[in-house]
Design a protein around this motif. Structure first.
Motif, PDB file in Angstrom:
ATOM      1  N   SER A 158       0.851  -1.189   0.000  1.00 39.43           N
ATOM      2  CA  SER A 158       0.000   0.000   0.000  1.00 39.43           C
ATOM      3  C   SER A 158       0.883   1.234   0.000  1.00 39.43           C
ATOM      4  O   SER A 158       1.810   1.341   0.805  1.00 39.43           O
ATOM      5  CB  SER A 158      -0.914   0.004   1.227  1.00 39.43           C
ATOM      6  N   VAL A 159       0.596   2.165  -0.911  1.00 37.95           N
ATOM      7  CA  VAL A 159       1.418   3.363  -1.039  1.00 37.95           C
ATOM      8  C   VAL A 159       0.552   4.603  -0.901  1.00 37.95           C
ATOM      9  O   VAL A 159      -0.672   4.551  -1.008  1.00 37.95           O
ATOM     10  CB  VAL A 159       2.155   3.383  -2.392  1.00 37.95           C
ATOM     11  N   ASN A 160       1.213   5.739  -0.648  1.00 40.08           N
ATOM     12  CA  ASN A 160       0.464   6.988  -0.533  1.00 40.08           C
ATOM     13  C   ASN A 160       0.162   7.561  -1.914  1.00 40.08           C
ATOM     14  O   ASN A 160       0.543   6.999  -2.936  1.00 40.08           O
ATOM     15  CB  ASN A 160       1.217   7.996   0.346  1.00 40.08           C
ATOM     16  N   GLY A 161      -0.523   8.703  -1.925  1.00 47.29           N
ATOM     17  CA  GLY A 161      -0.977   9.273  -3.188  1.00 47.29           C
ATOM     18  C   GLY A 161       0.142   9.625  -4.149  1.00 47.29           C
ATOM     19  O   GLY A 161       0.035   9.408  -5.354  1.00 47.29           O
ATOM     20  N   ALA A 162       1.254  10.181  -3.618  1.00 42.14           N
ATOM     21  CA  ALA A 162       2.361  10.557  -4.495  1.00 42.14           C
ATOM     22  C   ALA A 162       2.946   9.340  -5.182  1.00 42.14           C
ATOM     23  O   ALA A 162       3.227   9.354  -6.384  1.00 42.14           O
ATOM     24  CB  ALA A 162       3.439  11.276  -3.679  1.00 42.14           C
ATOM     25  N   ASP A 219      -2.235  13.515 -11.107  1.00 37.55           N
ATOM     26  CA  ASP A 219      -2.124  12.304 -11.937  1.00 37.55           C
ATOM     27  C   ASP A 219      -2.597  11.045 -11.221  1.00 37.55           C
ATOM     28  O   ASP A 219      -2.516   9.947 -11.792  1.00 37.55           O
ATOM     29  CB  ASP A 219      -0.698  12.078 -12.452  1.00 37.55           C
ATOM     30  N   GLU A 220      -3.104  11.183 -10.003  1.00 37.89           N
ATOM     31  CA  GLU A 220      -3.652  10.013  -9.317  1.00 37.89           C
ATOM     32  C   GLU A 220      -5.071   9.748  -9.825  1.00 37.89           C
ATOM     33  O   GLU A 220      -5.829  10.673 -10.125  1.00 37.89           O
ATOM     34  CB  GLU A 220      -3.673  10.258  -7.814  1.00 37.89           C
ATOM     35  N   VAL A 221      -5.429   8.478  -9.940  1.00 35.20           N
ATOM     36  CA  VAL A 221      -6.754   8.085 -10.412  1.00 35.20           C
ATOM     37  C   VAL A 221      -7.640   7.761  -9.216  1.00 35.20           C
ATOM     38  O   VAL A 221      -7.269   6.960  -8.346  1.00 35.20           O
ATOM     39  CB  VAL A 221      -6.678   6.871 -11.350  1.00 35.20           C
ATOM     40  N   LEU A 230      -9.436  11.505 -13.007  1.00 30.77           N
ATOM     41  CA  LEU A 230      -8.013  11.794 -12.979  1.00 30.77           C
ATOM     42  C   LEU A 230      -7.782  13.159 -12.359  1.00 30.77           C
ATOM     43  O   LEU A 230      -8.359  14.155 -12.804  1.00 30.77           O
ATOM     44  CB  LEU A 230      -7.429  11.767 -14.395  1.00 30.77           C
ATOM     45  N   ILE A 231      -6.932  13.225 -11.336  1.00 28.83           N
ATOM     46  CA  ILE A 231      -6.615  14.501 -10.694  1.00 28.83           C
ATOM     47  C   ILE A 231      -5.636  15.273 -11.575  1.00 28.83           C
ATOM     48  O   ILE A 231      -4.556  14.774 -11.911  1.00 28.83           O
ATOM     49  CB  ILE A 231      -6.001  14.288  -9.305  1.00 28.83           C
ATOM     50  N   VAL A 232      -6.004  16.502 -11.956  1.00 30.52           N
ATOM     51  CA  VAL A 232      -5.132  17.335 -12.786  1.00 30.52           C
ATOM     52  C   VAL A 232      -4.622  18.558 -12.044  1.00 30.52           C
ATOM     53  O   VAL A 232      -3.688  19.220 -12.499  1.00 30.52           O
ATOM     54  CB  VAL A 232      -5.855  17.770 -14.083  1.00 30.52           C
ATOM     55  N   LEU A 239      -9.869  19.109  -5.205  1.00 23.81           N
ATOM     56  CA  LEU A 239      -9.189  18.417  -6.289  1.00 23.81           C
ATOM     57  C   LEU A 239      -9.895  18.722  -7.595  1.00 23.81           C
ATOM     58  O   LEU A 239     -11.118  18.571  -7.706  1.00 23.81           O
ATOM     59  CB  LEU A 239      -9.204  16.904  -6.055  1.00 23.81           C
ATOM     60  N   THR A 240      -9.147  19.175  -8.590  1.00 26.78           N
ATOM     61  CA  THR A 240      -9.712  19.372  -9.926  1.00 26.78           C
ATOM     62  C   THR A 240      -9.462  18.099 -10.728  1.00 26.78           C
ATOM     63  O   THR A 240      -8.326  17.621 -10.810  1.00 26.78           O
ATOM     64  CB  THR A 240      -9.073  20.570 -10.634  1.00 26.78           C
ATOM     65  N   VAL A 241     -10.534  17.563 -11.310  1.00 20.59           N
ATOM     66  CA  VAL A 241     -10.434  16.247 -11.946  1.00 20.59           C
ATOM     67  C   VAL A 241     -10.966  16.278 -13.370  1.00 20.59           C
ATOM     68  O   VAL A 241     -11.702  17.189 -13.765  1.00 20.59           O
ATOM     69  CB  VAL A 241     -11.221  15.185 -11.135  1.00 20.59           C
TER      70      VAL A 241
END
Length: 354
Positions: A158-162, A219-221, A230-232, A239-241
């Protein structure tokens, strides 16, 4: 799977391909082929691998008694070097050429030392080299583990968002001293819920309100109900997606629903000569980066192969006399890209001393 020089996500974004099991299997197969083709073109493997290798001494291909040519066993670094069961100190040999660091194609004894190759009972496997073999070990900090890996046999991380945004299927990662190959991804509950008034079923409803925007990355989904996004951009806790990402269906979402993200990785443990170990929550995740031109070539080769397969290898090419031919159509720039990659990263033949 072997080591790939691009990820499934790299290709899908380049092709604007939807995330489906069928597409994934086709792209994965093409990535494996294109990566091996890049190695054949350049006559070298680019990924770092911890290994012990043996060399004959005297070697019929060596021209001097103090130089060992490594040929396709290029080195990044040496842990131990022995000859005839005698350990040679790091101060008594050089890795060459030393102009710009690895890859090193030979080991030379320091002529100002008393060290020497040879001394074994026979010439066979007289020299033993333990170290990191490959082209370069270029790494980027991708993020951290979001949970401890408490078992050496666990196959998920399990990893974080980055890290989730920086990694893909095919990435080579390192946590502490263990390398792993990312072979799959799955959604995990972020622990946050959709805030504000929710989202309408409109493409311009692009603001996802969350409790803590720092827990996410560009860039996280995300997955909200059954719609991927998709987060832009991130501004504070908003968050803008891009809506309806990866071919999912645009839908309305009520405030308070769970937000999931692609943060669970399926991994091959103890990869590339390392040993599986336990790792603590928050441990740094390093991503190995293949050379840029090699990555670009692999992506281009996969795209060309996929589009040709979709056309049944019968896309037509029009000639000067306006005659069509049933033959595979190859992108004009691919041969030039191959030549550029070989020129910049190909292993050239060396002149052998007599």
């Amino acid at each position: 799977m072997g080591v790939w020089y691009a990820t499934r996500e790299d290709v899908m974004r380049a092709l604007d391909s939807k995330l489906t099991a069928r597409n994934s299997a086709q792209i994965d197969r093409a990535l494996e082929s294109a990566s091996r083709d890049a190695e054949a073109l350049c006559h070298r493997r680019f990924y770092p691998e911890t290994a012990t290798k043996y060399f004959d001494w005297p070697d019929s291909q060596s021209g001097t008694s103090w130089r060992l040519w490594l040929d396709d066993s290029e080195l990044i670094s040496v842990t131990t070097l022995t000859s005839g069961d005698t350990t040679i100190s790091a101060a008594d040999f050089f890795l060459e050429p030393n102009r710009s660091g690895p890859p090193y194609n030979r080991i030379e004894i320091d002529l100002d030392s008393s060290a020497a190759f040879g001394g074994g009972n026979t010439h066979q496997r007289d020299i033993t080299v333990t170290g990191l073999f490959g082209y370069r070990n270029d790494e980027t900090t991708a993020g951290t583990l979001a949970a401890a890996i408490s078992s050496t046999t666990a196959t998920t991380a399990s990893v974080n968002g980055a890290a989730a945004a920086a990694l893909g299927v095919g990435s080579v990662i390192r946590v502490d001293s263990e390398r792993m190959l990312v072979t799959g991804r799955a959604m995990a509950d972020t622990g946050q819920n959709l805030g504000g008034s929710g989202l309408t079923a409109q493409a311009n409803s692009v603001t996802v309100a969350v409790t803590d925007g720092t827990a996410f990355a560009v860039d996280e989904v995300l997955l909200i109900d059954s719609e991927r996004m998709l987060i832009v951009d991130i501004a504070g806790n908003n968050l803008t997606v891009i809506r309806a990402w990866d071919g999912s269906v645009l839908a309305a979402h009520a405030a308070g629903v769970d937000i999931y993200a692609s943060r669970t990785l399926t991994v091959t443990r103890g990869a590339l000569g390392t040993t599986a170990a336990t790792h603590s929550n928050g441990a740094t995740v390093q991503r190995w980066d293949p050379p840029g031109p090699v990555r670009d070539l692999v992506i281009a080769e996969v795209m060309n192969r996929i589009t040709n397969e979709q056309a049944g290898y019968a896309r037509t090419r029009r000639t000067g006399d306006s005659t069509s031919h049933d033959q595979a159509k190859q992108a004009r720039d691919l041969p030039a890209l191959r030549e550029q990659v070989y020129a910049s990263h190909g292993r050239k033949a060396r002149l052998r001393g007599v």
